[in-house]
Structures are given as structure tokens and as C-alpha cells.
Design a protein around this motif. Structure first.
Motif, PDB file in Angstrom:
ATOM      1  N   TYR A 223     -21.809  23.163 -17.131  1.00 45.86           N
ATOM      2  CA  TYR A 223     -21.314  24.494 -16.791  1.00 45.86           C
ATOM      3  C   TYR A 223     -20.401  25.110 -17.844  1.00 45.86           C
ATOM      4  O   TYR A 223     -19.774  26.124 -17.605  1.00 45.86           O
ATOM      5  N   ASN A 302     -26.370  36.650 -13.230  1.00 49.13           N
ATOM      6  CA  ASN A 302     -26.661  35.279 -12.808  1.00 49.13           C
ATOM      7  C   ASN A 302     -25.816  34.276 -13.573  1.00 49.13           C
ATOM      8  O   ASN A 302     -25.505  34.457 -14.755  1.00 49.13           O
ATOM      9  N   ASP A 303     -25.418  33.193 -12.909  1.00 47.64           N
ATOM     10  CA  ASP A 303     -24.833  32.059 -13.616  1.00 47.64           C
ATOM     11  C   ASP A 303     -25.100  30.782 -12.833  1.00 47.64           C
ATOM     12  O   ASP A 303     -25.024  30.763 -11.596  1.00 47.64           O
ATOM     13  N   ASN A 305     -23.313  27.997 -12.927  1.00 49.37           N
ATOM     14  CA  ASN A 305     -22.087  27.370 -12.456  1.00 49.37           C
ATOM     15  C   ASN A 305     -21.642  28.013 -11.138  1.00 49.37           C
ATOM     16  O   ASN A 305     -21.329  29.207 -11.095  1.00 49.37           O
ATOM     17  N   PRO A 306     -21.553  27.264 -10.041  1.00 51.68           N
ATOM     18  CA  PRO A 306     -21.137  27.851  -8.754  1.00 51.68           C
ATOM     19  C   PRO A 306     -19.751  28.489  -8.820  1.00 51.68           C
ATOM     20  O   PRO A 306     -19.508  29.505  -8.166  1.00 51.68           O
ATOM     21  N   GLU A 307     -18.853  27.902  -9.633  1.00 52.99           N
ATOM     22  CA  GLU A 307     -17.515  28.473  -9.748  1.00 52.99           C
ATOM     23  C   GLU A 307     -17.573  29.805 -10.487  1.00 52.99           C
ATOM     24  O   GLU A 307     -16.892  30.766 -10.108  1.00 52.99           O
ATOM     25  N   SER A 308     -18.371  29.889 -11.541  1.00 49.50           N
ATOM     26  CA  SER A 308     -18.522  31.156 -12.258  1.00 49.50           C
ATOM     27  C   SER A 308     -19.131  32.209 -11.344  1.00 49.50           C
ATOM     28  O   SER A 308     -18.696  33.377 -11.344  1.00 49.50           O
ATOM     29  N   HIS A 309     -20.119  31.796 -10.562  1.00 47.50           N
ATOM     30  CA  HIS A 309     -20.759  32.730  -9.629  1.00 47.50           C
ATOM     31  C   HIS A 309     -19.757  33.251  -8.613  1.00 47.50           C
ATOM     32  O   HIS A 309     -19.723  34.455  -8.289  1.00 47.50           O
ATOM     33  N   ARG A 310     -18.891  32.371  -8.113  1.00 44.69           N
ATOM     34  CA  ARG A 310     -17.892  32.778  -7.118  1.00 44.69           C
ATOM     35  C   ARG A 310     -16.903  33.774  -7.725  1.00 44.69           C
ATOM     36  O   ARG A 310     -16.576  34.795  -7.117  1.00 44.69           O
ATOM     37  N   GLN A 313     -18.500  37.234  -8.327  1.00 44.30           N
ATOM     38  CA  GLN A 313     -18.468  38.055  -7.113  1.00 44.30           C
ATOM     39  C   GLN A 313     -17.061  38.612  -6.871  1.00 44.30           C
ATOM     40  O   GLN A 313     -16.898  39.785  -6.500  1.00 44.30           O
ATOM     41  N   THR A 327     -25.691  39.446  -7.473  1.00 43.68           N
ATOM     42  CA  THR A 327     -25.341  38.199  -8.157  1.00 43.68           C
ATOM     43  C   THR A 327     -26.250  37.064  -7.717  1.00 43.68           C
ATOM     44  O   THR A 327     -26.710  37.027  -6.566  1.00 43.68           O
ATOM     45  N   ASN A 329     -27.047  32.611  -8.331  1.00 48.30           N
ATOM     46  CA  ASN A 329     -26.553  31.310  -8.765  1.00 48.30           C
ATOM     47  C   ASN A 329     -27.769  30.439  -9.078  1.00 48.30           C
ATOM     48  O   ASN A 329     -28.109  29.512  -8.347  1.00 48.30           O
TER      49      ASN A 329
END
Length: 472
Positions: A223, A302-303, A305-310, A313, A327, A329
Motif C-alpha cells: 500500500y 480508486n485506491d 489501500n483501504p486506509e487511503s480509500h477511507r 472519502q 470512490t 477500493n
């Protein structure tokens, strides 16, 4: 080396003043000898020469840096004080926390001492014609006085402290990236024994910095969030930064952010017009997506990494563009072959531009193969083909040709003379970050060639930090 050259140049410029300087130095030596402290009161090429006992210090002792030096001064009537200081602004002493105007020894209410920079003023003949004329017009004598100036840790610059502490002959690095309240360093091996002291100095000398971290050499995961250790200050990693008028918040320890890309973010967003569509394949926390939405574009970001996605948003809501940004993920190829593919046929028939941003410089060029045969239309549409902005690193002697060749190989189509290449920045010795911009050829987008199928962003390709000394 630059510091040495600047000092050499300065000494050449003042060669014509050596005779008068020698007289002043002789005067200072005799006065210093009478006080029994010649070593610490003689004016030197360096205004501050640290006590030898601070060399090798690993735990910061601020009191150990205290030193008294002798500087020249002018006795100025208080009635013309402000005018004199303004006229001598190039010759007065410039030191953090040091007052240029001080009380004289007699504590007279009618006079003050104006402290001068000994590098610039060594005698009455050191003043420029304009300065000398100003002093005469204000009735101020050009006779120089001596002033014993006490310098403390608070009056020293970051480089001076670190040069005094680190072993002689070794590089002193005080550079860092500022991410909100966090100073992000990349220390070299010889600096690691002094890392906590360095962190404390950086925090002390930079208002607003309340946390100093050091990046380790290895990427923590797929990530792009680096392992880092706190050198000084609080352990709060949630940063708030403002870039090009847009506010972002994120956990710096769990996502990727680089303040040095501010200009590049702005450059690409300025190409986007209201009504355009933007597909951000590796969006991170939104430095392309959010400002593009703010100018009126429709954005799909789009990303993996779940943290980047969070935080992506979160930043959309923070900047009130959540209604303009969808957005995702997903892996980059899944995003291209999924949401982008679904939206593209209708957009090809429109008039507004379509931009695809691919900012993952360690790998993005390899993802271009996802465009091969992406659409299957009976009659290929050439009206509004998407424009790709794809980033890559290059260590080649000809980085422009290198990234074009690699992009062509990934697309399966020659891009020479069909693209433009923009130099973004030098990220390390012999390593450049480049951006290839091109319109996806219809021969690629509508070809029937079978696709390659690496289904996810390959972690083995990222064993090391993409931008070791300076970040990307």
C-alpha cells in the motif's frame, strides 16, 4: 562545498579592507586578553564556533552550546535610532532571537548600541557610501564599539547545532518534508546514533512541528505506506495539510502523501475543465481527484489501500465534493477493466475530455496493458479517446526515451512522436520521476488481442522505497 565557496567569495570581496580589519582585530585581541578569555571573544570567519565538548553529544544539552562572542556596534542616539537601523539593515547582525538594538554599558537613556555583522563590518571603512552618508546625516559617529554577545542554543540555526554535534567530515542533513505538524526525515546510517537529538533540534527550530519521524528503508506493504519511527514529540500521525487551496486529512503512517508533488498535482488539474471526466487509478487520499472535482469534473477515484480509500472519502466530504466523486477500493487493473470500461463507451461519443491519471511511478507503466482490447465495438469510435497521464521512474541516461519505450511495450503500440513527456522531479541520484501523456490509440483500445492477466498490483515489484533519500 557551497558553504565553503560562499565564504571564499566573501573573503575575496573584502580583501581591500584587510588593513583596517587587522587594526580592529588587534584591538579586540588586546581587550580580550585583559578579560582572560581570548579563545571565545575573537571574531572569527564563523560567527559561532561551538565549544568542543558538544561534539558527539547524543542527548541534547542546550546549556552546553552557550558561548560569548565579540561583535562590533555603533552607539546611536535614541532620537534617530529607527532611521539608523533602517539605513544599516544590510549590515546589522541577523541571528534567531538576537536583538539588533541593545542597551549600552552605561545604560544611558539617550543612546543605544546597534549590533553589526562582523562578516560585513570590521572597521569604519566597511560601510558603503550610502551607509556612511546616512550616518553623517544623522550625526552618528562611525567609531566602532565592542559588545560581548552571549549566544545560546536558541540563537543557533539547525545546521549549526548539527554541525557541532555530528562527527567532523560527515554530511549534515537537516532537510525534511513537512506534512502538517509532522516533520518527515530520511536519516543516513551515520546519523542514526544521533537520531533523537536530531529530532529534538528539528522540532525546536521549526514552529508548528510537534512530531518528527524517520522513514525506514523498506515499504511496509503493497500500500506504499512506509514504516517510520518517532524521533521526537507526540505520536499523533493524523495530519492536516493544505495544498493548492484544498484541505486534506489523513493518517500519515498508513497512507502515501508527498508534499513535493504539489506543483505536479496543480499542473495536471489545470488541464481539466468543467464537465470533463477524470479516472484516477491510484488516487491515494485525493490530491488529483478532489481538486479536479472542485473545478467541476466528474471523477471516479480508486485506491487499493483501504486506509487511503477511507481518507479519500473523508477528504471528498471535507471539501464538499462527495457528490462529484465516486470512490472505489480496487486493484488498478480491476478499476480500469471495471468502472472505467463501463463508463467509457458513452464518454467516447461526447465532447468533454476524458483524463486517466495513473500516479504509481514504480509500477504504473506496467498497468497500461489493461487498455489492450478494453472495448469491443463494431465501429471503433475515434471522436473522444481518453488522455492518459502515466507516471514512471527512470534511471536511464535518457529518461524521456526510456519511459516512452516502456509505455509503448506495455501498450503493444509505438508511442514515439505520439506522446509528450514531462519531467516531474529528481527523486534520487540518477533517478527521475517522469510523466508520459498520450491519447490511447484506437488500435490499442479496440484491438482483439488477448489480455495479460496479473490480477493485482504485484507486491514483489516494490521491495524498496521508491524515492529513498527524498520521497517521491
Amino acid at each position: 562545498m557551497l558553504r565553503f565557496l560562499s565564504r571564499t567569495f566573501a573573503s575575496v570581496q573584502t580583501q581591500r579592507k584587510l588593513d583596517s580589519a587587522a587594526v580592529l582585530q588587534s584591538f579586540l585581541l588586546s581587550d580580550s586578553a585583559s578579560s582572560g578569555s581570548i579563545e571565545r571573544t575573537v571574531m572569527e570567519p564563523k560567527l559561532y564556533r561551538p565549544p568542543p565538548e558538544v561534539r558527539g553529544m547524543t542527548s541534547l544539552d542546550k546549556d552546553a552550546f552557550t558561548l560569548t562572542i565579540t561583535v562590533p556596534a555603533l552607539q546611536v542616539p535614541t532620537g534617530v535610532l529607527n532611521k539608523v537601523v533602517k539605513s544599516l539593515k544590510k549590515s546589522t547582525i541577523q541571528r534567531p532571537g538576537v536583538h539588533r538594538v541593545v542597551q549600552d554599558k552605561e545604560e544611558s537613556s539617550t543612546f543605544r548600541l546597534v549590533l553589526l555583522d562582523p562578516h560585513r563590518v570590521s572597521s569604519a571603512g566597511s560601510f558603503s557610501e550610502a551607509e556612511a552618508e546616512a550616518l553623517r546625516s544623522f550625526g552618528v559617529s562611525e567609531e566602532l564599539k565592542q559588545y560581548e554577545l552571549k549566544l545560546t542554543y536558541d540563537n543557533l540555526k539547525t545546521e549549526e547545532v548539527l554541525e557541532a554535534v555530528l562527527p567532523q567530515g560527515q554530511d549534515v542533513t537537516s532537510a525534511f518534508s513537512r506534512v502538517g505538524h509532522i516533520a518527515h526525515m530520511n536519516l543516513r546510517d551515520h546519523q542514526l546514533p544521533y537520531k533523537n537529538l536530531i529530532g529534538q533540534v528539528i522540532m525546536d527550530k521549526n514552529p508548528g512541528v510537534t512530531c518528527v519521524v524517520n522513514k525506514t528503508n523498506m515499504i511496509d506493504s503493497t500500500y506504499r505506506n512506509f514504516k517510520m519511527e518517532v524521533l521526537a514529540g507526540e505520536e499523533n500521525m493524523v495530519a492536516k495539510v493544505k495544498e493548492n487551496g484544498v484541505t486534506y486529512e489523513f493518517d500519515f503512517s498508513r497512507v502515501y502523501w508527498n508534499s513535493r508533488l504539489s506543483t505536479e498535482h496543480q499542473r495536471v488539474v489545470q488541464l481539466v475543465k468543467r464537465g470533463d471526466s477524470v479516472f484516477d487509478v491510484f488516487a491515494g487520499v485525493g490530491p488529483f481527484a478532489v481538486p479536479a472535482a472542485r473545478v467541476g469534473a466528474k471523477v471516479l477515484a480508486n485506491d487499493l489501500n483501504p486506509e487511503s480509500h477511507r481518507w479519500l472519502q473523508h477528504n471528498c466530504k471535507l471539501n464538499k465534493v462527495e457528490s462529484k466523486v465516486q470512490t472505489f477500493n480496487l486493484d488498478g487493473r480491476d478499476f480500469i477493466r471495471g468502472p472505467l470500461k463501463q463508463e467509457l463507451p458513452a464518454l467516447l461519443k461526447g465532447e468533454s475530455a476524458v483524463h486517466v491519471v495513473m500516479n504509481l511511478p514504480a509500477l504504473a507503466l506496467e498497468f497500461l496493458d489493461a487498455f489492450r482490447g478494453l472495448l469491443q465495438l463494431e465501429t471503433p469510435c475515434e471522436q473522444n479517446l481518453p488522455t492518459v497521464h502515466c507516471y514512471g521512474f527512470s534511471k536511464d541516461d535518457n529518461p524521456e526515451a526510456d519511459v516512452v519505450e516502456r509505455a509503448s511495450r506495455s501498450l503493444g503500440f509505438p508511442l514515439e512522436d505520439k506522446c509528450s513527456v514531462h519531467f516531474v522531479r529528481n527523486v534520487a541520484p540518477n533517478k527521475d520521476m517522469m510523466c508520459v501523456r498520450f491519447t490511447v490509440p484506437k488500435e490499442v483500445l479496440f484491438c482483439s488481442e488477448a489480455k495479460t492477466e496479473p490480477s493485482e498490483e504485484p507486491a514483489p515489484k516494490r521491495p524498496k522505497c521508491e524515492d529513498s533519500p527524498n520521497l517521491t
